[in-house]
Design a protein around this motif. Structure first.
Motif, PDB file in Angstrom:
ATOM      1  N   ALA A 109       0.822  -1.204   0.000  1.00  0.00           N
ATOM      2  CA  ALA A 109       0.000   0.000   0.000  1.00  0.00           C
ATOM      3  C   ALA A 109       0.860   1.259   0.000  1.00  0.00           C
ATOM      4  N   THR A 110       0.345   2.297  -0.642  1.00  0.00           N
ATOM      5  CA  THR A 110       1.009   3.594  -0.619  1.00  0.00           C
ATOM      6  C   THR A 110       1.035   4.106   0.811  1.00  0.00           C
ATOM      7  N   ARG A 111       2.182   4.654   1.207  1.00  0.00           N
ATOM      8  CA  ARG A 111       2.336   5.183   2.557  1.00  0.00           C
ATOM      9  C   ARG A 111       2.358   6.697   2.503  1.00  0.00           C
ATOM     10  N   THR A 112       1.551   7.336   3.327  1.00  0.00           N
ATOM     11  CA  THR A 112       1.438   8.788   3.346  1.00  0.00           C
ATOM     12  C   THR A 112       1.612   9.290   4.770  1.00  0.00           C
ATOM     13  N   THR A 113       2.497  10.251   4.957  1.00  0.00           N
ATOM     14  CA  THR A 113       2.760  10.824   6.273  1.00  0.00           C
ATOM     15  C   THR A 113       2.705  12.342   6.182  1.00  0.00           C
ATOM     16  N   TRP A 114       2.080  12.946   7.190  1.00  0.00           N
ATOM     17  CA  TRP A 114       2.044  14.403   7.316  1.00  0.00           C
ATOM     18  C   TRP A 114       2.863  14.811   8.536  1.00  0.00           C
ATOM     19  N   ILE A 115       3.643  15.896   8.394  1.00  0.00           N
ATOM     20  CA  ILE A 115       4.433  16.427   9.502  1.00  0.00           C
ATOM     21  C   ILE A 115       4.035  17.876   9.711  1.00  0.00           C
ATOM     22  N   GLU A 116       3.613  18.198  10.917  1.00  0.00           N
ATOM     23  CA  GLU A 116       3.190  19.560  11.230  1.00  0.00           C
ATOM     24  C   GLU A 116       4.161  20.162  12.237  1.00  0.00           C
ATOM     25  N   SER A 117       4.910  21.158  11.799  1.00  0.00           N
ATOM     26  CA  SER A 117       5.869  21.859  12.658  1.00  0.00           C
ATOM     27  C   SER A 117       6.377  23.054  11.877  1.00  0.00           C
ATOM     28  N   GLY A 118       7.376  23.731  12.409  1.00  0.00           N
ATOM     29  CA  GLY A 118       7.961  24.840  11.668  1.00  0.00           C
ATOM     30  C   GLY A 118       7.403  26.192  12.064  1.00  0.00           C
ATOM     31  N   VAL A 178      10.946  11.452   6.643  1.00  0.00           N
ATOM     32  CA  VAL A 178      10.072  12.037   7.668  1.00  0.00           C
ATOM     33  C   VAL A 178      10.908  12.656   8.782  1.00  0.00           C
ATOM     34  N   ALA A 179      11.917  11.948   9.255  1.00  0.00           N
ATOM     35  CA  ALA A 179      12.735  12.441  10.361  1.00  0.00           C
ATOM     36  C   ALA A 179      13.492  13.708   9.986  1.00  0.00           C
ATOM     37  N   ALA A 180      13.991  13.790   8.748  1.00  0.00           N
ATOM     38  CA  ALA A 180      14.681  15.003   8.311  1.00  0.00           C
ATOM     39  C   ALA A 180      13.750  16.208   8.354  1.00  0.00           C
ATOM     40  N   HIS A 181      12.534  16.019   7.892  1.00  0.00           N
ATOM     41  CA  HIS A 181      11.567  17.117   7.905  1.00  0.00           C
ATOM     42  C   HIS A 181      11.158  17.477   9.337  1.00  0.00           C
ATOM     43  N   ALA A 182      11.039  16.488  10.193  1.00  0.00           N
ATOM     44  CA  ALA A 182      10.709  16.755  11.592  1.00  0.00           C
ATOM     45  C   ALA A 182      11.808  17.573  12.259  1.00  0.00           C
ATOM     46  N   HIS A 183      13.060  17.249  11.969  1.00  0.00           N
ATOM     47  CA  HIS A 183      14.195  17.956  12.570  1.00  0.00           C
ATOM     48  C   HIS A 183      14.185  19.428  12.156  1.00  0.00           C
ATOM     49  N   VAL A 184      14.045  19.670  10.860  1.00  0.00           N
ATOM     50  CA  VAL A 184      14.027  21.048  10.364  1.00  0.00           C
ATOM     51  C   VAL A 184      12.828  21.819  10.901  1.00  0.00           C
ATOM     52  N   GLY A 185      11.662  21.183  10.899  1.00  0.00           N
ATOM     53  CA  GLY A 185      10.459  21.864  11.378  1.00  0.00           C
ATOM     54  C   GLY A 185      10.496  22.156  12.854  1.00  0.00           C
ATOM     55  N   GLU A 202      13.055  16.043  22.086  1.00  0.00           N
ATOM     56  CA  GLU A 202      12.436  17.355  21.865  1.00  0.00           C
ATOM     57  C   GLU A 202      11.976  17.502  20.419  1.00  0.00           C
ATOM     58  N   ILE A 203      12.770  17.024  19.490  1.00  0.00           N
ATOM     59  CA  ILE A 203      12.384  17.094  18.074  1.00  0.00           C
ATOM     60  C   ILE A 203      11.105  16.297  17.841  1.00  0.00           C
ATOM     61  N   ALA A 204      11.038  15.101  18.411  1.00  0.00           N
ATOM     62  CA  ALA A 204       9.841  14.274  18.249  1.00  0.00           C
ATOM     63  C   ALA A 204       8.617  14.931  18.873  1.00  0.00           C
ATOM     64  N   ASP A 205       8.802  15.609  19.995  1.00  0.00           N
ATOM     65  CA  ASP A 205       7.678  16.275  20.675  1.00  0.00           C
ATOM     66  C   ASP A 205       7.179  17.490  19.906  1.00  0.00           C
ATOM     67  N   LEU A 206       8.090  18.177  19.243  1.00  0.00           N
ATOM     68  CA  LEU A 206       7.752  19.429  18.557  1.00  0.00           C
ATOM     69  C   LEU A 206       7.187  19.223  17.162  1.00  0.00           C
ATOM     70  N   ALA A 207       7.349  18.036  16.603  1.00  0.00           N
ATOM     71  CA  ALA A 207       6.862  17.740  15.262  1.00  0.00           C
ATOM     72  C   ALA A 207       5.739  16.707  15.352  1.00  0.00           C
ATOM     73  N   ALA A 208       4.545  17.101  14.947  1.00  0.00           N
ATOM     74  CA  ALA A 208       3.398  16.185  14.963  1.00  0.00           C
ATOM     75  C   ALA A 208       3.419  15.349  13.694  1.00  0.00           C
ATOM     76  N   VAL A 209       3.716  14.071  13.832  1.00  0.00           N
ATOM     77  CA  VAL A 209       3.840  13.163  12.691  1.00  0.00           C
ATOM     78  C   VAL A 209       2.619  12.237  12.660  1.00  0.00           C
ATOM     79  N   THR A 210       1.916  12.228  11.518  1.00  0.00           N
ATOM     80  CA  THR A 210       0.696  11.450  11.390  1.00  0.00           C
ATOM     81  C   THR A 210       0.726  10.639  10.108  1.00  0.00           C
ATOM     82  N   ASP A 211       0.558   9.327  10.220  1.00  0.00           N
ATOM     83  CA  ASP A 211       0.424   8.482   9.047  1.00  0.00           C
ATOM     84  C   ASP A 211      -1.033   8.443   8.630  1.00  0.00           C
ATOM     85  N   ALA A 212      -1.305   8.846   7.392  1.00  0.00           N
ATOM     86  CA  ALA A 212      -2.684   8.896   6.894  1.00  0.00           C
ATOM     87  C   ALA A 212      -3.126   7.534   6.379  1.00  0.00           C
TER      88      ALA A 212
END
Length: 278
Positions: free
Chosen positions: A184-193, A230-237, A268-278
């Motif tokens: 299945a296609t995997r989709t993840t959203w990251i909310e931070s920044g 995903v982790a790279a985007h979470a770190h930057v955000g 702290e990076i994990a706490d600050l970036a909301a990661v959701t698999d759709a």
């Protein structure tokens, strides 16, 4: 589908110091190198055609950013892509302003359907770049997106299917899509920044380089490419979120963002970036 926590991947980058070969826009070389160093990776800015192929074969990851290309750099990019494919080195395509300018559009689209093994491991783009790269739009306003990330999701899925790699679309919420041949296609959203990320030169381009770093570190441990992106985007955000709290404008934000990339702990990076698999 199993996932690897952001915390593990952040720690892994800092423990292994992946070497990232950057063939990138002359406007953003310094901030790209600074970001990689702050996050725990090691930068190398090698784009001469006589050296780029050799270095891509030994690097942990490769970034190809088509912003502001010179004729010599284009030769180096082709050499690096071929060498990365032969060595199994993950490489990231950043299609800066694709759609509006013919040379970079031809370069970027040409790599999508290249020889087996030479398609990008990941594409890191804004929404308009993703839509243009997929052939369903004309690009944004220069390097700025005029499309919404959600509207670019069909294009991201098509690019992921076409390349067999990971496609990340950055914006107020970042989208990461993988569409393997099987499964299945995997989709993840990251909310931070923070909105000031758009007011500092090179934040998106350096995200492409950091994505290459995370891919290199993850590949060495057998961790899925999707989790690395995903982790790279979470770190930057996450660093952007922290910098936005202290900054009074773009100048102070740039300094605070770089400091946060270095100082934030994996938790702290994990706490600050909301990661959701759709």
């Amino acid at each position: 589908m199993s996932t690897v926590p952001v915390t593990r991947l952040v720690a892994l980058v800092r423990e292994t110091t992946p070497l990232v070969h950057c063939l990138t826009n002359s406007v953003v070389r310094e901030i790209t190198a600074d970001v990689l160093l702050a996050a725990g990776a090691a930068p190398a800015m090698i784009d001469h055609p006589d050296e780029a192929g050799d270095f891509a074969g030994v690097a942990s990851g490769v970034l190809v950013n088509v912003g502001n290309p010179t004729a010599e750099q284009v030769e180096g990019m082709h050499a690096a892509v071929a060498a990365a494919g032969a060595a199994g080195t993950p490489w990231v395509l950043d299609p800066v302003a694709v759609g509006g300018l013919a040379l970079r559009t031809q370069l970027a689209t040409g790599w999508l359907d290249g020889a087996p093994g030479t398609a990008p491991t990941a594409i890191r783009a804004n929404a308009s770049e993703a839509v243009a790269l997929a052939g369903t739009g004309a690009g944004g306003r220069g390097v700025d997106s005029t499309d919404d990330v959600a509207a670019a999701e069909p294009a991201a899925r098509e690019l992921a299917r076409r390349t067999g790699g990971v496609v990340a679309v950055s914006g107020p919420r970042d989208l990461v899509v993988t569409a393997p041949d099987s499964g299945a296609t995997r989709t993840t959203w990251i909310e931070s920044g923070h909105p000031l990320l758009q007011k500092v030169i090179g934040t998106g381009c350096s995200l492409g380089a950091l994505t290459a770093a995370y891919l290199g570190a993850a590949r060495a441990e057998g961790i899925d490419d999707h989790d690395a992106v995903v982790a790279a985007h979470a770190h930057v955000g996450a660093a952007g979120t922290v910098a936005g709290r202290a900054a009074s404008g773009p100048g102070s934000f740039a300094v605070a963002w770089l400091d946060a990339l270095h100082a934030l702990t994996p938790a702290e990076i994990a706490d600050l970036a909301a990661v959701t698999d759709a």
